[in-house]
Design an enzyme around this catalytic site. Structure first.
Site, PDB file in Angstrom:
ATOM      1  N   GLU A 152       0.800  -1.238   0.000  1.00  0.00           N
ATOM      2  CA  GLU A 152       0.000   0.000   0.000  1.00  0.00           C
ATOM      3  C   GLU A 152       0.829   1.282   0.000  1.00  0.00           C
ATOM      4  O   GLU A 152       0.580   2.197   0.789  1.00  0.00           O
ATOM      5  CB  GLU A 152      -0.978  -0.019   1.176  1.00  0.00           C
ATOM      6  CG  GLU A 152      -1.936  -1.196   1.127  1.00  0.00           C
ATOM      7  CD  GLU A 152      -2.796  -1.336   2.385  1.00  0.00           C
ATOM      8  OE1 GLU A 152      -2.788  -0.442   3.234  1.00  0.00           O
ATOM      9  OE2 GLU A 152      -3.460  -2.380   2.509  1.00  0.00           O
ATOM     10  N   GLU A 200      -6.136 -10.820  -1.249  1.00  0.00           N
ATOM     11  CA  GLU A 200      -6.930 -10.613  -0.029  1.00  0.00           C
ATOM     12  C   GLU A 200      -8.415 -10.569  -0.371  1.00  0.00           C
ATOM     13  O   GLU A 200      -9.169  -9.740   0.154  1.00  0.00           O
ATOM     14  CB  GLU A 200      -6.504  -9.303   0.662  1.00  0.00           C
ATOM     15  CG  GLU A 200      -5.020  -9.220   0.966  1.00  0.00           C
ATOM     16  CD  GLU A 200      -4.614  -7.956   1.722  1.00  0.00           C
ATOM     17  OE1 GLU A 200      -5.489  -7.211   2.204  1.00  0.00           O
ATOM     18  OE2 GLU A 200      -3.393  -7.713   1.831  1.00  0.00           O
TER      19      GLU A 200
END
Ligand code: G3I
Length: 393
Positions: free
Chosen positions: A163, A284
């Site tokens: 991220e 995910e």
């Protein structure tokens, strides 16, 4: 003689009846078909697991039957592994890694460099002020090297950086403590340190909302920069935190929900990274079943409790489960049609009970985002995945 034949007939009949009964009970109690086997040879099926997984009587058999790979959801993060400088705490993570390996499950490492779940000491000087660049780089190297060497041969792949891209329109990189301490090249250094620490491990960049074209462009720019600088990035992790959408308060049975993103966008994302030379993984995957106008996984986002955004506390309506199943079906279908581009599909948790989406963006929600319900039963999403993998209807 006749008595003997009669006896043999009786024994045969009893055997046949027993076999038949066995067959019937077996069919009635037969577990769901195994996802792992259905996907064999095309992509790995994985799931995130928490520290309780080895002792969880619901999760454990599901893991053993359906999954080929696991990602510890919190135990390999910096706050779990190096809470204080130089003090590495591997015990809990070791237990989970050993549990997985003993069952033949591949272990994916998540994550070496992130802006969450990373203790403050990484970014502080001895006097409590901001750390200088050289010290921050040294700490980055020590963390990556120590962790990867500890797990060399046991953890086959790492989300090296997680991220790092900004969600602010027009901004390239996310403003993080690592960026402030080192500068934009902290990402490159992380990959260099990782490559040196364990040349055999696969190295990934992992992020959410890469289905949004502008953020995908940021990722493609980052990957191109890293490659130009000589860094090895083996694949891109699409976190794939997807969501259903309909107006809060609407009746889900009569109001069709939209899914974000749609299947064509997901597929285009896969194609774009592949065209740039990078395979992808859905790292995910979950499909948020509750109303609310947010997507992705900005874990810093915190809202006050709003009961109208938590309407399925006693169960998820069939129409919602069906809409969710269509999203799962689309993802697995894309994975099946592009085995040269999609290496793994991992859900972020095994049953709905373990999902982080029960606590985001406010705590105490009852969400239903995964393949198995709270009793460990396969949901329509599971069967959609299985149908996509096997081509059977
Ligand atoms: O360990 C503490 C415990 O000591 C304390 O009593 C308790 C009280 O709330 O909190 C515990 O920490 C929680 C931690 O999970 C471990 O369970 C945190 O509050 C909680 O915020 C944290 O949530 C994790 C989240 O990342 C936060 O960073 C989720 O479990 C984890 O699934 C989630 O995973 C992230 C990926 O790493 C990156 N992509 C998004 C994904 C979903 O948010």
């Amino acid at each position: 003689m006749r008595r003997q034949q009669h006896l043999i007939r009786l024994v045969l009949a009893a055997g046949l009846a027993a076999g038949l009964i066995g067959c019937l009970t077996d069919r009635a109690s037969r577990p769901a078909p195994a996802l792992r086997a259905a996907a064999r040879g095309r992509c790995l099926i994985g799931a995130a697991i928490d520290a309780q997984a080895p002792d969880d009587p619901l999760v454990r058999p599901l893991l053993e039957r359906h999954f080929a790979s696991v990602t510890p959801d919190n135990l390999l993060k910096p706050d779990a592994l190096q809470p204080r400088e130089g003090e590495f705490t591997f015990d809990q993570a070791d237990r989970l890694v050993d549990f997985a390996r003993a069952r033949g499950l591949a272990v994916e490492g998540h994550t070496l460099v992130w802006h969450h779940q990373t203790p403050d000491w990484f970014f502080k000087a001895a006097d409590g002020g901001p750390v200088d660049r050289a010290t921050a780089l040294r700490r980055l190297e020590t963390h990556i090297t120590t962790v990867m060497r500890h797990y060399q041969g046991r953890v086959c792949a790492w989300d090296v950086v997680n991220e790092a891209l900004s969600d602010v329109p027009g901004e390239y990189l996310r403003e993080t403590p690592w960026l402030r301490a080192i500068g934009a090249d902290y990402i490159l250094w992380a990959f260099r340190f990782a490559q040196a620490a364990d040349p055999t491990a696969e190295l990934y960049y992992n992020d959410y909302n890469l289905e949004i074209p502008s953020k995908r462009d940021q990722a493609l720019r980052l990957l191109a920069d890293l490659r130009a600088a000589g860094a090895r990035v083996n694949a891109v992790g699409l976190q794939a935190h997807y969501t259903l959408r309909w107006p809060a308060g609407a009746d889900p049975e009569t109001t069709p929900s939209e899914a974000w993103p749609d299947a064509a966008t997901i597929e285009q994302t896969v194609l774009d990274f592949h065209a740039a030379g990078f395979p992808v993984m859905f790292t995910e995957l979950d499909v948020n079943a509750l109303p609310g106008d947010y997507n992705g996984a900005e874990v810093g986002l915190r809202l006050a409790t709003r009961p109208e955004l938590d309407p399925f506390r006693t169960g998820c309506p069939p129409a919602v489960l069906a809409a969710q199943a269509r999203v799962y079906g689309a993802v697995f279908d894309i994975a099946c049609r592009h085995p040269d581009k999609v290496r793994r599909v991992s859900t972020w948790g095994v049953t709905d009970a373990q999902s982080w989406l029960n606590n985001w963006p406010f705590p105490g929600r009852v969400n239903h985002p995964l393949l198995f319900d709270r009793a460990g039963r396969p949901k329509p999403a599971f069967f959609a995945a299985w149908r996509a993998l096997t081509g059977r209807h």
